[in-house]
Motif scaffolding. Structure first.
Motif, short mmCIF file in Angstrom:
data_model
loop_
_atom_site.label_atom_id
_atom_site.label_comp_id
_atom_site.label_asym_id
_atom_site.label_seq_id
_atom_site.Cartn_x
_atom_site.Cartn_y
_atom_site.Cartn_z
N PRO A 3 0.78 -1.24 0.00
CA PRO A 3 0.00 0.00 0.00
C PRO A 3 0.81 1.29 0.00
CG PRO A 3 -0.24 -1.10 2.10
CD PRO A 3 0.49 -2.03 1.19
N PHE A 4 1.89 1.37 0.75
CA PHE A 4 2.66 2.62 0.78
C PHE A 4 3.25 2.94 -0.60
CE2 PHE A 4 6.37 5.27 1.40
CZ PHE A 4 5.83 6.31 2.13
N PRO A 5 3.93 1.97 -1.26
CA PRO A 5 4.44 2.29 -2.61
C PRO A 5 3.33 2.64 -3.60
CG PRO A 5 5.54 0.35 -1.75
CD PRO A 5 4.44 0.69 -0.79
N VAL A 6 2.18 1.97 -3.50
CA VAL A 6 1.07 2.30 -4.41
C VAL A 6 0.64 3.74 -4.17
CG1 VAL A 6 -1.37 1.85 -4.89
CG2 VAL A 6 0.23 -0.04 -4.77
N GLY A 52 0.49 8.64 -0.49
CA GLY A 52 0.05 9.72 -1.37
C GLY A 52 0.34 11.09 -0.79
N ARG A 53 0.15 11.21 0.50
CA ARG A 53 0.40 12.49 1.19
C ARG A 53 1.89 12.86 1.13
NH1 ARG A 53 -2.58 16.53 3.85
NH2 ARG A 53 -1.41 17.21 5.67
N LEU A 54 2.75 11.89 1.42
CA LEU A 54 4.19 12.16 1.37
C LEU A 54 4.67 12.46 -0.04
CD1 LEU A 54 5.56 9.56 3.93
CD2 LEU A 54 5.28 12.02 4.23
N ALA A 55 4.13 11.75 -1.02
CA ALA A 55 4.50 12.02 -2.41
C ALA A 55 4.05 13.42 -2.83
CB ALA A 55 3.88 10.98 -3.33
N ALA A 56 2.86 13.84 -2.41
CA ALA A 56 2.38 15.18 -2.75
C ALA A 56 3.27 16.24 -2.11
CB ALA A 56 0.93 15.35 -2.28
N PHE A 89 3.58 6.17 -5.50
CA PHE A 89 3.91 6.25 -6.92
C PHE A 89 2.73 6.48 -7.84
CE2 PHE A 89 7.59 3.80 -5.27
CZ PHE A 89 8.56 4.73 -5.59
N VAL A 90 1.52 6.21 -7.40
CA VAL A 90 0.34 6.46 -8.24
C VAL A 90 -0.17 7.86 -7.92
CG1 VAL A 90 -1.99 5.71 -8.80
CG2 VAL A 90 -0.22 4.01 -8.32
N ARG A 91 -0.14 8.73 -8.89
CA ARG A 91 -0.48 10.14 -8.65
C ARG A 91 -1.93 10.35 -8.24
NH1 ARG A 91 2.09 15.08 -11.12
NH2 ARG A 91 4.19 14.73 -10.38
N SER A 92 -2.82 9.68 -8.90
CA SER A 92 -4.25 9.83 -8.58
C SER A 92 -4.57 9.06 -7.31
CB SER A 92 -5.10 9.29 -9.73
OG SER A 92 -6.43 9.15 -9.33
N ARG A 93 -5.07 9.76 -6.32
CA ARG A 93 -5.39 9.11 -5.05
C ARG A 93 -6.48 8.07 -5.24
NH1 ARG A 93 -5.60 12.75 0.06
NH2 ARG A 93 -3.40 12.77 -0.44
N LEU A 94 -7.48 8.38 -6.06
CA LEU A 94 -8.56 7.43 -6.33
C LEU A 94 -8.01 6.16 -6.98
CD1 LEU A 94 -11.56 6.70 -6.38
CD2 LEU A 94 -11.70 7.84 -8.61
N ALA A 95 -7.14 6.32 -7.97
CA ALA A 95 -6.55 5.16 -8.64
C ALA A 95 -5.70 4.34 -7.67
CB ALA A 95 -5.70 5.61 -9.83
N ALA A 96 -5.00 5.00 -6.75
CA ALA A 96 -4.19 4.29 -5.76
C ALA A 96 -5.08 3.46 -4.84
CB ALA A 96 -3.36 5.28 -4.96
#
Length: 105
Positions: A10-13, A87-91, A16-23
């Motif tokens: 889950p963390f890598p998904v 997603g939060r850390l990537a953003a 690395f996946v930009r869209s939160r919904l897609a992740a």
């Protein structure tokens, strides 16, 4: 199987996946497949005579079944939390990288 998945995926998904919904949809799909395979494996062992998961066949202990569901729900929730965190850390990382650059010497 499900716990290993929750630690690795889950963390890598989320990261690395930009869209939160897609992740979230990606993690839910992967988790759904693994949960189904894990449950099928436990049921086959249970019908084959193993009493470790749910008690003796055909009378499953309702407490054991409920515990199985609760533990898996907690693992699933933790995985969703890790997707969100990734997603939060990537953003944040993308926002830092896109910030203004000082050109003064």
């Amino acid at each position: 199987m499900e716990l290993i998945l929750m630690v690795l995926v889950p963390f890598p998904v989320g990261f690395f996946v930009r869209s939160r919904l897609a992740a979230f949809v990606t993690y839910i799909a992967v988790h759904g497949f693994v949960f189904t395979a894990q449950t099928l494996n436990l049921l086959v062992e249970w019908v084959g005579g193993s009493a470790e998961a749910f008690g003796p066949y055909p009378r499953a202990s309702s407490g054991d079944v409920l515990a199985y569901l609760v533990v898996n729900a907690v693992i699933f929730g933790a995985g969703l939390g890790l997707v969100w965190l990734g997603g939060r850390l990537a953003a944040r990382r993308r926002a830092k990288a896109a910030g203004p650059v000082a050109l003064e010497a």
